[in-house]
Design an enzyme around this catalytic site. Sequence first.
Site: not given
Lengths: 304, 304
Positions: A62, A64, A66-67, A142, A212, A270
């Site tokens: 996805h 976000h 941090d991914h 999410h 997530d 995570h």
Amino acid sequence: MKFEVTILGSSSATPIFNRNPTSQALNVNERLYLIDCGEGTQQQMLRFDIKSSRIDHIFISHLHGDHYLGLIGLLSSMHLNGRKKALQLFGPTHLKEIIDIQLKYSETTLQFPLEFVATNAQKAEVIVNNNDIIVETIPLDHRIECCGFIFREKKRLRKLIKEKLEELNIPVEYYTALKRGSDYTSANGVVYKNETLTVDSNVPKAYAYCSDTIYNEQYFNQISNVTLLYHEATFLNDMLDRAKETHHTTALQAAQIALKTNAKRLLIGHFSARYKTLNELLDEARSVFPLTELAIEGKTFNIE
Amino acid sequence: MKFEVTILGSSSATPIFNRNPTSQALNVNERLYLIDCGEGTQQQMLRFDIKSSRIDHIFISHLHGDHYLGLIGLLSSMHLNGRKKALQLFGPTHLKEIIDIQLKYSETTLQFPLEFVATNAQKAEVIVNNNDIIVETIPLDHRIECCGFIFREKKRLRKLIKEKLEELNIPVEYYTALKRGSDYTSANGVVYKNETLTVDSNVPKAYAYCSDTIYNEQYFNQISNVTLLYHEATFLNDMLDRAKETHHTTALQAAQIALKTNAKRLLIGHFSARYKTLNELLDEARSVFPLTELAIEGKTFNIE
């Protein structure tokens, strides 16, 4: 066949010293499948000797940061390092737009084909199917559209019972047909059933990557009976309200999911930056599902 | 007044283990000015204890990834960490578009004002002018539009010669006027010239940041006489052709520039990944300009 996953990053969005945002390198028969690519992933690859030249598939769950924020840097480096072979990239539709705009303004034309495949967070789909593996998306729940991924080994051919075949003097040219399940009829017309000459191959192993997501039973059926379940466990269960609010899972919930879906083993990751050490998260998960491990950076887990 | 720069990253585009792409934190009177922000900069900030809450200005030289790919992650983290105060961001026009698209698709609304100011690579402009410092862009000559930055201390007020003032019994309420350069007329009409009561303050110090650029005399005049010159030195001079081709500078050229522009000291960085150790680059530069240092990550250089 090698089937193992190396953790490159296991922190959630807020950065913390000594933990990197999410990324994993899955080794299937010596081909690497990169799962998520947080900022700094290429530095982590250098650190843990993961060669980008061996990656032909990248999966982004996805959008976000941090991914995926390490992706454009990794693609640029592949380009600078002279990559020519195609790379398949799977991720949310708009990922392509984000990559394109950054390539455009840096005036970079990648010297290798980047084959982008948009994932659909509304329904599970098979997105890779090659000699080694089948990869399917897992629609998660999410704050924004998000897919996990399940990697299933291909079912292998049946195994020959060599002594039996030699005893019956079955010619070698029949072996392939036997592996595929055929019966054998001898010169004098005797039929030997396949199951007396071969045994089933091992049950195909499976690795499910779920990050997530909030706890939501919608995807439990799809991940049932996996060999190794990676599940996000951002918080301890005393922060369940915060987990719900941010659409994340607690360590306790991750363990409950492993139990309910009959996973063989569980890997949690995570982790929120609030946890300087991770023992409490591990203990909490193990209280429900003892075969739990922490997704520690640099560690490799066999999927077996 | 504190005026020093800490190196957060000094590698060029291709990643190399143990060196991060370009970023520097300039401390001016305890306010931090972040210059470029390559991938992983926020991890480097954690490592070297550079607090993002003390940064109110970020400067991005150009849109090659090794100079800005850490920015979106840093902005997101400032947001997640509850920042409310405004942040000024200076960079090429299209940087705004790149940030906006990533915020949009992650469904993030920054909780602090991000004040974007587009730089103009065609002409030098003053972009910051506050109590401490004046910042001016330096149009450089790279493959894409690129600006360096020059940070000049504000000229301080004149310094009082305390013993002289006490000897003459000059009332304290006149001191500010004296610092600003006024003469003093005593009660009985005697005029004391300002230069007999005060001395000039120190010459304002200046830091010039020049990355990335080919050797081009167009910006030499603008950076003349700086206290510390940071100049990119991507290659050794035996790769001069490659430097020209990619619009970069060699260590020898960086030293020649420091010499020609009468810099007090030189700092070289933006090292190609081909150099596992940096001694040869340093030696080459010092052969022409002895007061050269390497921009080693974590090192802080006083600008004095």
